[in-house]
Design a protein around this motif. Structure first.
Motif, PDB file in Angstrom:
ATOM      1  N   ASP A 191      29.333  46.398 -13.524  1.00  0.00           N
ATOM      2  CA  ASP A 191      29.217  47.380 -12.441  1.00  0.00           C
ATOM      3  C   ASP A 191      30.514  48.148 -12.201  1.00  0.00           C
ATOM      4  OD1 ASP A 191      27.394  44.756 -11.192  1.00  0.00           O
ATOM      5  OD2 ASP A 191      26.417  46.665 -11.616  1.00  0.00           O
ATOM      6  N   VAL A 192      31.176  48.527 -13.287  1.00  0.00           N
ATOM      7  CA  VAL A 192      32.384  49.351 -13.201  1.00  0.00           C
ATOM      8  C   VAL A 192      32.001  50.800 -13.465  1.00  0.00           C
ATOM      9  CG1 VAL A 192      34.657  49.832 -14.203  1.00  0.00           C
ATOM     10  CG2 VAL A 192      33.891  47.462 -13.919  1.00  0.00           C
ATOM     11  N   SER A 193      32.492  51.723 -12.625  1.00  0.00           N
ATOM     12  CA  SER A 193      32.247  53.151 -12.802  1.00  0.00           C
ATOM     13  C   SER A 193      33.572  53.867 -13.026  1.00  0.00           C
ATOM     14  CB  SER A 193      31.552  53.748 -11.567  1.00  0.00           C
ATOM     15  OG  SER A 193      30.277  53.169 -11.381  1.00  0.00           O
ATOM     16  N   ALA A 194      33.589  54.799 -13.977  1.00  0.00           N
ATOM     17  CA  ALA A 194      34.787  55.601 -14.253  1.00  0.00           C
ATOM     18  C   ALA A 194      34.439  57.066 -14.091  1.00  0.00           C
ATOM     19  CB  ALA A 194      35.298  55.334 -15.664  1.00  0.00           C
ATOM     20  N   THR A 195      35.236  57.799 -13.327  1.00  0.00           N
ATOM     21  CA  THR A 195      35.033  59.232 -13.151  1.00  0.00           C
ATOM     22  C   THR A 195      36.296  59.956 -13.595  1.00  0.00           C
ATOM     23  OG1 THR A 195      35.796  59.112 -10.847  1.00  0.00           O
ATOM     24  CG2 THR A 195      33.429  58.932 -11.233  1.00  0.00           C
ATOM     25  N   GLY A 196      36.169  60.773 -14.635  1.00  0.00           N
ATOM     26  CA  GLY A 196      37.333  61.474 -15.157  1.00  0.00           C
ATOM     27  C   GLY A 196      38.204  60.543 -15.972  1.00  0.00           C
ATOM     28  N   ARG A 255      29.265  52.773 -15.987  1.00  0.00           N
ATOM     29  CA  ARG A 255      28.946  54.201 -15.918  1.00  0.00           C
ATOM     30  C   ARG A 255      30.236  55.004 -16.057  1.00  0.00           C
ATOM     31  NH1 ARG A 255      26.028  55.511 -10.501  1.00  0.00           N
ATOM     32  NH2 ARG A 255      27.901  54.524  -9.709  1.00  0.00           N
ATOM     33  N   THR A 256      30.204  56.012 -16.913  1.00  0.00           N
ATOM     34  CA  THR A 256      31.327  56.938 -17.041  1.00  0.00           C
ATOM     35  C   THR A 256      30.810  58.353 -16.882  1.00  0.00           C
ATOM     36  OG1 THR A 256      32.566  55.478 -18.526  1.00  0.00           O
ATOM     37  CG2 THR A 256      33.158  57.806 -18.545  1.00  0.00           C
ATOM     38  N   ILE A 301      28.478  62.525  -8.450  1.00  0.00           N
ATOM     39  CA  ILE A 301      29.710  62.394  -9.226  1.00  0.00           C
ATOM     40  C   ILE A 301      30.852  62.848  -8.334  1.00  0.00           C
ATOM     41  CG2 ILE A 301      30.949  63.146 -11.286  1.00  0.00           C
ATOM     42  CD1 ILE A 301      28.250  63.637 -12.601  1.00  0.00           C
ATOM     43  N   ARG A 302      31.640  61.896  -7.865  1.00  0.00           N
ATOM     44  CA  ARG A 302      32.718  62.211  -6.933  1.00  0.00           C
ATOM     45  C   ARG A 302      34.043  62.253  -7.692  1.00  0.00           C
ATOM     46  NH1 ARG A 302      34.572  57.955  -2.414  1.00  0.00           N
ATOM     47  NH2 ARG A 302      34.814  56.786  -4.328  1.00  0.00           N
ATOM     48  N   PRO A 303      34.637  63.449  -7.877  1.00  0.00           N
ATOM     49  CA  PRO A 303      35.921  63.511  -8.583  1.00  0.00           C
ATOM     50  C   PRO A 303      36.988  62.733  -7.825  1.00  0.00           C
ATOM     51  CG  PRO A 303      34.945  65.700  -8.322  1.00  0.00           C
ATOM     52  CD  PRO A 303      34.184  64.767  -7.436  1.00  0.00           C
ATOM     53  N   LEU A 304      37.768  61.971  -8.553  1.00  0.00           N
ATOM     54  CA  LEU A 304      38.903  61.269  -7.976  1.00  0.00           C
ATOM     55  C   LEU A 304      40.181  61.873  -8.544  1.00  0.00           C
ATOM     56  CD1 LEU A 304      37.698  57.580  -8.156  1.00  0.00           C
ATOM     57  CD2 LEU A 304      37.564  59.159  -6.243  1.00  0.00           C
ATOM     58  N   PRO A 305      41.237  61.990  -7.758  1.00  0.00           N
ATOM     59  CA  PRO A 305      42.431  62.718  -8.214  1.00  0.00           C
ATOM     60  C   PRO A 305      43.238  61.944  -9.240  1.00  0.00           C
ATOM     61  CG  PRO A 305      42.807  61.720  -6.061  1.00  0.00           C
ATOM     62  CD  PRO A 305      41.365  61.488  -6.377  1.00  0.00           C
ATOM     63  N   SER A 306      43.445  62.546 -10.403  1.00  0.00           N
ATOM     64  CA  SER A 306      44.379  62.057 -11.408  1.00  0.00           C
ATOM     65  C   SER A 306      44.193  60.577 -11.710  1.00  0.00           C
ATOM     66  CB  SER A 306      45.831  62.302 -10.942  1.00  0.00           C
ATOM     67  OG  SER A 306      46.036  63.660 -10.693  1.00  0.00           O
ATOM     68  N   LEU A 307      42.982  60.193 -12.143  1.00  0.00           N
ATOM     69  CA  LEU A 307      42.715  58.793 -12.473  1.00  0.00           C
ATOM     70  C   LEU A 307      43.406  58.447 -13.777  1.00  0.00           C
ATOM     71  CD1 LEU A 307      38.954  58.433 -11.658  1.00  0.00           C
ATOM     72  CD2 LEU A 307      40.840  57.355 -10.475  1.00  0.00           C
ATOM     73  N   ARG A 308      44.340  57.533 -13.733  1.00  0.00           N
ATOM     74  CA  ARG A 308      45.035  57.128 -14.950  1.00  0.00           C
ATOM     75  C   ARG A 308      45.237  55.622 -14.917  1.00  0.00           C
ATOM     76  NH1 ARG A 308      49.347  61.971 -16.247  1.00  0.00           N
ATOM     77  NH2 ARG A 308      47.915  63.642 -15.776  1.00  0.00           N
ATOM     78  N   VAL A 309      44.421  54.927 -15.699  1.00  0.00           N
ATOM     79  CA  VAL A 309      44.475  53.474 -15.690  1.00  0.00           C
ATOM     80  C   VAL A 309      44.364  53.000 -17.119  1.00  0.00           C
ATOM     81  CG1 VAL A 309      43.588  51.445 -14.526  1.00  0.00           C
ATOM     82  CG2 VAL A 309      42.957  53.702 -13.692  1.00  0.00           C
ATOM     83  N   CYS A 310      44.872  51.845 -17.451  1.00  0.00           N
ATOM     84  CA  CYS A 310      44.617  51.307 -18.771  1.00  0.00           C
ATOM     85  C   CYS A 310      44.121  49.900 -18.625  1.00  0.00           C
ATOM     86  CB  CYS A 310      45.814  51.363 -19.665  1.00  0.00           C
ATOM     87  SG  CYS A 310      46.846  49.964 -19.597  1.00  0.00           S
ATOM     88  N   ALA A 317      43.393  55.134  -8.442  1.00  0.00           N
ATOM     89  CA  ALA A 317      43.548  56.583  -8.587  1.00  0.00           C
ATOM     90  C   ALA A 317      45.017  56.956  -8.488  1.00  0.00           C
ATOM     91  CB  ALA A 317      42.747  57.305  -7.504  1.00  0.00           C
ATOM     92  N   GLY A 318      45.399  58.012  -9.196  1.00  0.00           N
ATOM     93  CA  GLY A 318      46.752  58.528  -9.106  1.00  0.00           C
ATOM     94  C   GLY A 318      47.792  57.573  -9.643  1.00  0.00           C
ATOM     95  N   VAL A 319      47.439  56.770 -10.657  1.00  0.00           N
ATOM     96  CA  VAL A 319      48.347  55.752 -11.189  1.00  0.00           C
ATOM     97  C   VAL A 319      48.479  55.934 -12.694  1.00  0.00           C
ATOM     98  CG1 VAL A 319      48.718  53.285 -11.532  1.00  0.00           C
ATOM     99  CG2 VAL A 319      47.732  54.097  -9.389  1.00  0.00           C
ATOM    100  N   THR A 320      49.695  55.882 -13.197  1.00  0.00           N
ATOM    101  CA  THR A 320      49.952  55.835 -14.631  1.00  0.00           C
ATOM    102  C   THR A 320      50.477  54.455 -14.978  1.00  0.00           C
ATOM    103  OG1 THR A 320      50.474  58.198 -14.739  1.00  0.00           O
ATOM    104  CG2 THR A 320      51.276  56.817 -16.544  1.00  0.00           C
ATOM    105  N   VAL A 321      49.862  53.804 -15.960  1.00  0.00           N
ATOM    106  CA  VAL A 321      50.277  52.478 -16.392  1.00  0.00           C
ATOM    107  C   VAL A 321      50.799  52.603 -17.812  1.00  0.00           C
ATOM    108  CG1 VAL A 321      49.605  50.076 -16.674  1.00  0.00           C
ATOM    109  CG2 VAL A 321      48.472  51.486 -14.953  1.00  0.00           C
ATOM    110  N   ASP A 322      52.026  52.125 -18.049  1.00  0.00           N
ATOM    111  CA  ASP A 322      52.664  52.303 -19.343  1.00  0.00           C
ATOM    112  C   ASP A 322      53.038  50.955 -19.943  1.00  0.00           C
ATOM    113  OD1 ASP A 322      53.609  53.610 -21.530  1.00  0.00           O
ATOM    114  OD2 ASP A 322      55.228  54.661 -20.512  1.00  0.00           O
ATOM    115  N   ALA A 323      53.159  50.916 -21.267  1.00  0.00           N
ATOM    116  CA  ALA A 323      53.519  49.689 -21.969  1.00  0.00           C
ATOM    117  C   ALA A 323      55.014  49.416 -21.861  1.00  0.00           C
ATOM    118  CB  ALA A 323      53.128  49.799 -23.444  1.00  0.00           C
ATOM    119  N   GLY A 324      55.362  48.127 -21.907  1.00  0.00           N
ATOM    120  CA  GLY A 324      56.760  47.724 -21.938  1.00  0.00           C
ATOM    121  C   GLY A 324      57.250  47.543 -23.362  1.00  0.00           C
ATOM    122  N   ALA A 325      58.408  46.896 -23.517  1.00  0.00           N
ATOM    123  CA  ALA A 325      59.016  46.735 -24.838  1.00  0.00           C
ATOM    124  C   ALA A 325      58.288  45.706 -25.690  1.00  0.00           C
ATOM    125  CB  ALA A 325      60.480  46.336 -24.676  1.00  0.00           C
TER     126      ALA A 325
END
Length: 252
Positions: free
Chosen positions: A76-81, A100-101, A242-251, A26-34
């Motif tokens: 058994d992976v769940s994604a919320t938001g 589950r999403t 459904i439990r909201p998680l803050p700013s979910l950002r994953v790739c 949660a609360g993570v931004t993952v970005d691509a490199g060069a």
């Protein structure tokens, strides 16, 4: 986190395929490199089937570039938001069982060169969310796919969502919407009205896919009028908070 060695920015679970239950991203931004990498964040491995449904990995993600935004190989992976947008092929590819999403937002890519370069296996374009053909159990609740192909508004995608036709794969409260450019021909697997520039801003809804025996066919299954709000899995003897998680950002 930014990938820097043509491998992964992060990996959840050891390389030998062992499971790591109970991880929350949660609360993570993952970005691509060069340089191009096989994935930016990997949850599980293709060979791993070790998981604990009572203590699942939870993740979500938003924004980057490349072939796919999120690829889920673990069970058994769940994604919320989960927010994933603008990838060249499927934005989300789900290979694991019992995924589950809850709440999915997507916008298809804008700057496509031509239809010939954006199609596969007789299908126009790529769906926003694909569940692999071998998957037998998956749940997606509350999802939207948008199109704004402003570089070439004549481009089309056959569907916003693409899933196996099996009873254990259930999608609820889906819609597609046109943001004035491009066309989505259906919502899921050819079901649901198209959204074209002429219907800009008017969503096309599918309440329940596949159709549930005993539920009347008609406007509450697919149409342009907003469907009634119903609690997921009501009356089926089971439920999920459904439990909201803050700013979910994953790739993946």
């Amino acid at each position: 986190m930014t990938e820097s060695n043509s491998q992964f920015a992060a990996r959840i679970g050891p390389a030998d395929g062992g499971g790591v239950p109970g991880v929350v991203i949660a609360g993570v931004t993952v970005d691509a490199g060069a340089q191009e990498s096989p994935a930016l964040l990997r949850v599980g491995t293709k060979s791993s089937r070790k998981s604990d449904p009572a203590d699942p990995v939870t993740c979500g993600w938003d924004v980057s570039t490349g072939r796919n935004g999120v690829v889920v190989d673990g069970d058994d992976v769940s994604a919320t938001g989960l927010f994933v947008e603008h990838y060249q092929q499927y934005d989300v590819v789900w290979n694991g069982e019992r995924g589950r999403t809850f709440l999915f937002q997507d916008e298809l890519p804008h700057d496509l060169p031509n239809q010939a370069d954006w199609q596969h296996d007789g299908t126009l374009g790529w769906a926003a969310y694909e569940v692999a053909d071998h998957v037998r159990h998956h749940e997606l609740t509350g999802a939207r796919s948008c199109t704004f192909m402003n570089v070439d508004p004549s481009l089309r995608a056959s569907q916003g969502f693409e899933v196996p036709r099996t009873e254990g794969v259930r999608l609820r409260h889906l819609h597609t919407v046109n943001l004035t450019a491009g066309t989505l021909d259906s919502v899921v697997n050819g079901v649901g009205a198209p959204v074209t520039p002429q219907q800009a801003g008017q969503p096309s809804y599918v309440l329940d896919h596949p159709w549930t025996p005993g539920r009347p066919r008609g406007a509450d299954r697919a149409g342009r009028d907003p469907p009634p709000v119903r609690a997921p899995w009501a009356g089926e003897g089971r439920g999920h908070w459904i439990r909201p998680l803050p700013s979910l950002r994953v790739c993946g």
